[in-house]
Write a protein that holds these residues in place. Structure first.
Motif, mmCIF file in Angstrom:
data_model
loop_
_atom_site.group_PDB
_atom_site.id
_atom_site.type_symbol
_atom_site.label_atom_id
_atom_site.label_comp_id
_atom_site.label_asym_id
_atom_site.label_seq_id
_atom_site.Cartn_x
_atom_site.Cartn_y
_atom_site.Cartn_z
ATOM 1 N N GLN A 73 0.871 -1.177 0.000
ATOM 2 C CA GLN A 73 0.000 0.000 0.000
ATOM 3 C C GLN A 73 0.899 1.216 0.000
ATOM 4 O O GLN A 73 1.268 1.748 1.054
ATOM 5 N N PRO A 74 1.291 1.682 -1.191
ATOM 6 C CA PRO A 74 2.258 2.789 -1.278
ATOM 7 C C PRO A 74 1.839 4.050 -0.531
ATOM 8 O O PRO A 74 2.694 4.767 -0.020
ATOM 9 N N LEU A 75 0.535 4.330 -0.449
ATOM 10 C CA LEU A 75 0.102 5.545 0.227
ATOM 11 C C LEU A 75 0.440 5.504 1.719
ATOM 12 O O LEU A 75 0.742 6.533 2.325
ATOM 13 N N LEU A 76 0.411 4.304 2.291
ATOM 14 C CA LEU A 76 0.682 4.158 3.722
ATOM 15 C C LEU A 76 2.122 3.735 4.008
ATOM 16 O O LEU A 76 2.538 3.736 5.172
ATOM 17 N N ALA A 77 2.872 3.364 2.978
ATOM 18 C CA ALA A 77 4.241 2.904 3.179
ATOM 19 C C ALA A 77 5.100 4.028 3.743
ATOM 20 O O ALA A 77 4.975 5.183 3.341
ATOM 21 N N GLY A 78 5.965 3.675 4.657
ATOM 22 C CA GLY A 78 6.905 4.644 5.224
ATOM 23 C C GLY A 78 6.431 5.291 6.496
ATOM 24 O O GLY A 78 7.222 5.501 7.421
ATOM 25 N N ILE A 79 5.148 5.642 6.592
ATOM 26 C CA ILE A 79 4.642 6.354 7.759
ATOM 27 C C ILE A 79 4.226 5.375 8.852
ATOM 28 O O ILE A 79 4.021 4.183 8.605
ATOM 29 N N LYS A 80 4.066 5.880 10.077
ATOM 30 C CA LYS A 80 3.677 5.028 11.200
ATOM 31 C C LYS A 80 2.192 5.245 11.498
ATOM 32 O O LYS A 80 1.818 5.916 12.459
ATOM 33 N N HIS A 81 1.345 4.640 10.657
ATOM 34 C CA HIS A 81 -0.092 4.713 10.899
ATOM 35 C C HIS A 81 -0.461 3.737 12.010
ATOM 36 O O HIS A 81 0.325 2.854 12.390
#
Length: 271
Positions: A133-141
């Motif tokens: 899920q590139p939109l959520l990748a990287g961030i700490k949701h």
């Protein structure tokens, strides 16, 4: 100590969207006294996450004052900042007006035995695969169910972490840390453009070691590395002693990364 919207308390509404949908973000920040060496990097990622999720961004100076208040009297603290979209009506649609819930909580930092930093930890390969899920990748949701299920795969106390792959069989990270490998003399860390977290400790190491390659890392290639180690903003640089039956030894790159961590202002605890 825990502050919710700046006030000492421990409860949020049952209608908070963070509870209902995991609609929010968090940062876990290591403090050394009243200093947070990676604070700016944490704030950059938090603000990026707010932009991606369309959550009103917090004021970093206010967060810092609340961090100092929550961590008072803790010489070494772990701070968790949680932001949610706040209370909303039933349903997935975004509320017309969002009033962010802001939670700042401080806990004593874990004391990690010196032998861990010297000899490393044991890992196992997790069966669960991370979804793209590139939109959520990287961030700490706030949705960490993949990590919860990964941790549930074993109960052996000798195993400290799990190695997690994506749907293609490429290594992404440990469950709660980023991963680095030394392959044919080159430092490699997996890309997290499709899934996984872009750790702030990872970012600091990439700045300090610009020759490090960020790319897809097939599992077979990872397991044949000459060195493996993890980076975590809380635990620092942890050598990997073994993944299953594949054994490693901390080498010069791992030791250089640990020295870089010390130079940033973090101690290597002893117990």
């Amino acid at each position: 100590m825990m502050l919710i919207n700046g006030q000492p308390q421990e409860h949020v509404s049952a209608l908070d969207r963070g509870l209902s949908y995991g609609d929010g973000l968090f940062e876990t920040i290591r403090l050394v006294g009243t200093h947070a060496p990676l604070w700016e990097r944490h704030m950059q990622r938090l603000l990026l996450g707010c932009e991606r999720l369309r959550i009103p961004a917090p004021d970093p100076p206010r967060l810092w004052q609340e961090a100092l208040q929550a961590s008072k009297n803790l010489p070494h603290a772990v701070l968790r900042i949680t932001l949610t979209r706040g209370i909303g009506e039933r349903g997935y649609a975004l509320p017309s007006v969002s009033k962010t819930t802001r939670i700042v909580a401080a806990f004593p930092a874990p004391l990690i035995p010196a032998g861990i930093y010297l000899q490393g930890i044991r890992m196992r390969l997790c069966a669960i695969r991370l979804a793209d899920q590139p939109l959520l990748a990287g961030i700490k949701h706030l949705n960490r169910l993949e990590q919860v299920l990964a941790c549930a795969e074993w109960s052996d106390p000798r195993i400290a972490e799990g190695l997690v792959c994506d749907q293609r069989g490429h290594v992404i990270s440990a469950i709660a840390a980023n991963l680095f490998a030394v392959i044919d003399g080159v430092i490699v860390t997996p890309s997290v453009d499709r899934c996984g977290i872009a750790g702030v400790a990872r970012a600091a190491l990439l700045d300090a070691f610009p020759a490090c390659a960020v790319r897809d890392l097939p599992l077979a290639e990872c397991l044949h590395a000459s060195e493996l180690f993890l980076s975590s903003s809380v635990r620092g640089i942890l050598p990997v002693q073994a993944v299953g039956d594949t054994v490693y030894a901390p080498g010069p790159v791992t030791r250089a990364m640990q020295q870089c961590w010390r130079d940033l202002g973090f101690p290597m605890e002893q117990a």
